[in-house]
Design a protein around this motif. Structure first.
Motif, PDB file in Angstrom:
ATOM      1  N   UNK A 152       0.401  -1.409  -0.429  1.00 44.89           N
ATOM      2  CA  UNK A 152      -0.195   0.044   0.064  1.00 44.89           C
ATOM      3  C   UNK A 152       1.000   0.897   0.031  1.00 44.89           C
ATOM      4  N   UNK A 153       2.455   1.417   0.387  1.00 45.68           N
ATOM      5  CA  UNK A 153       2.823   2.569   1.062  1.00 45.68           C
ATOM      6  C   UNK A 153       3.078   2.845  -0.396  1.00 45.68           C
ATOM      7  N   UNK A 154       4.168   1.728  -1.498  1.00 45.68           N
ATOM      8  CA  UNK A 154       4.190   1.818  -3.250  1.00 45.68           C
ATOM      9  C   UNK A 154       3.569   2.294  -3.757  1.00 45.68           C
ATOM     10  N   UNK A 155       1.810   1.982  -3.813  1.00 41.05           N
ATOM     11  CA  UNK A 155       1.592   2.453  -4.231  1.00 41.05           C
ATOM     12  C   UNK A 155       0.374   3.810  -4.244  1.00 41.05           C
ATOM     13  N   UNK A 156       0.230   4.034  -3.245  1.00 42.17           N
ATOM     14  CA  UNK A 156       0.367   5.409  -2.141  1.00 42.17           C
ATOM     15  C   UNK A 156       1.043   6.370  -3.171  1.00 42.17           C
ATOM     16  N   UNK A 157       2.792   5.989  -3.587  1.00 46.45           N
ATOM     17  CA  UNK A 157       3.968   6.924  -4.209  1.00 46.45           C
ATOM     18  C   UNK A 157       3.536   6.758  -5.168  1.00 46.45           C
ATOM     19  N   UNK A 158       3.134   5.626  -5.789  1.00 45.51           N
ATOM     20  CA  UNK A 158       2.181   5.507  -7.962  1.00 45.51           C
ATOM     21  C   UNK A 158       1.591   6.120  -8.303  1.00 45.51           C
TER      22      UNK A 158
END
Ligand code: UFG
Length: 331
Positions: A152-158
């Protein structure tokens, strides 16, 4: 607009559905009914029997419904099972999250509240545990959930998908009116097992280990009422609706009770002289798990109503007495 509750037929999800409806929100439930119970889902909620790994079927739900935010409870959660069958956990929990985030991205749904766990911390380095403490899971269940947090952390950034991970400690209790409650098959959790002993379904409760590094030798956990837990999810949804940044919060009562104290509290709550025996330790049980939930209280404004384990157990006992065979749909 609706809130989509994934795993809304399960123990915690079904309480969440009721609390959302009581809050005046429209609710859509997705559950594959592998663990959940259709009868646990409030009739006012729309229901789809769909497995979250089935991308086509999940996308169709998002096509049909006007979904504003997702609350995600659809996961396996038995620690010893995860040690024996890790891939089952990485498939359903972790790979399931890949599909879900893809579908959310494709449908421009940008808010998710996620059911995480104290098991992501592994053996705690501090008691009480803070959100900023190291996360080093000691079993595949905790690892699968930690991976989901990181995804979820990476999906937030992208993609700008905003998330709140709520790390639960030990959830117990039932809806106070006794309409819904805890019914797992097989049951592994302490409170329902103690109540099985109280109702005569089993002869005694086996307390796993009396040689822990705790005041009475029995291991200590932090018990939180399922309705208080559901209410924290509503606050987390509001937090995201206010446009605030992704975050994670512990949910516990900040008070620890030993297994022996829980059995004693259950004797008082039920009025039954519950028999107990001391057995060997269960693999992988840390001595003490207690949450520091200051952040949930200060940032989300969470005010748990239950601070007494006897009261928590009374609500579970009410459910047990009203539904001696649980939902009675898989037995
Ligand atoms: N216990 C017994 N006898 C039993 C069952 C449990 O003595 O028959 C003890 C356990 O050893 C433990 C305590 O009761 O000390 C609580 O055990 P549970 O199985 O109810 O809960 P866990 O603490 O093992 O796990 C729960 C959730 C996990 C989550 C964890 C985080 O099931 O998903 O809390 O604290 F990761």
């Amino acid at each position: 607009m609706s809130v989509l509750v994934l795993g809304g037929a399960g123990y915690i999800g079904s309480h969440m559905v009721r609390q959302l409806l009581a809050d005046g929100q429209d609710v859509v439930v997705v559950d594959n009914l592998v663990k959940g119970h259709r009868a646990a889902v409030a009739p006012e909620a729309k229901f789809y029997q769909v497995d979250i790994r089935d991308k086509k079927a999940l996308s169709e739900v998002f096509d049909k419904e006007d979904i504003e935010a997702v609350v995600h409870f659809a996961a396996f959660s038995i620690v010893p099972e995860s040690v024996a069958e890790p891939l089952k956990y990485f498939d359903n929990n972790t790979a399931g999250m890949v599909t879900l985030l893809e579908v959310m991205k494709e449908h421009d749904v940008k808010k998710i509240v996620f059911s995480s766990t104290a098991a992501t911390y592994g053996n705690p380095v501090n008691i009480p545990i803070k959100e900023t403490d190291p996360q080093n899971p000691i079993n595949p269940y905790g690892e699968s959930k930690l991976m989901m947090e990181k995804m979820m952390g990476w999906a937030d950034k992208a993609y700008g998908i905003k998330w709140v991970a709520l790390r639960y400690f030990n959830v117990a209790g039932a809806m106070p009116d006794g309409s819904i409650g805890e019914d797992h098959g097989p049951e592994t959790h302490l409170v329902p097992i103690i109540l099985q002993a109280a109702s005569g379904k089993r002869d005694y409760i086996e307390m796993f280990g009396d040689d822990y590094n705790t005041p009475d030798g029995f291991n200590v956990r932090d018990y939180v009422h399922v309705v208080d837990l559901a209410d924290a999810h509503i606050l987390a949804l509001n937090y995201l609706k206010e446009g605030k940044p992704s975050a994670q919060f512990n949910l516990g009562s900040a008070t620890g009770f030993s297994v022996k104290e829980m059995v004693e509290a259950a004797r008082k709550a039920t009025g039954v002289d519950i028999k107990s025996k001391i057995g060997p330790r269960r693999a992988g049980d840390p001595d003490i798990l207690i949450a520091d939930s200051t952040a949930a209280r200060e940032v989300l404004g969470w005010k748990p109503k239950y601070d007494d384990v006897e009261e928590i157990i009374k609500t579970a006992w009410n459910w047990t007495e009203k539904h001696p065979n649980g939902y009675d749909d898989k037995k």
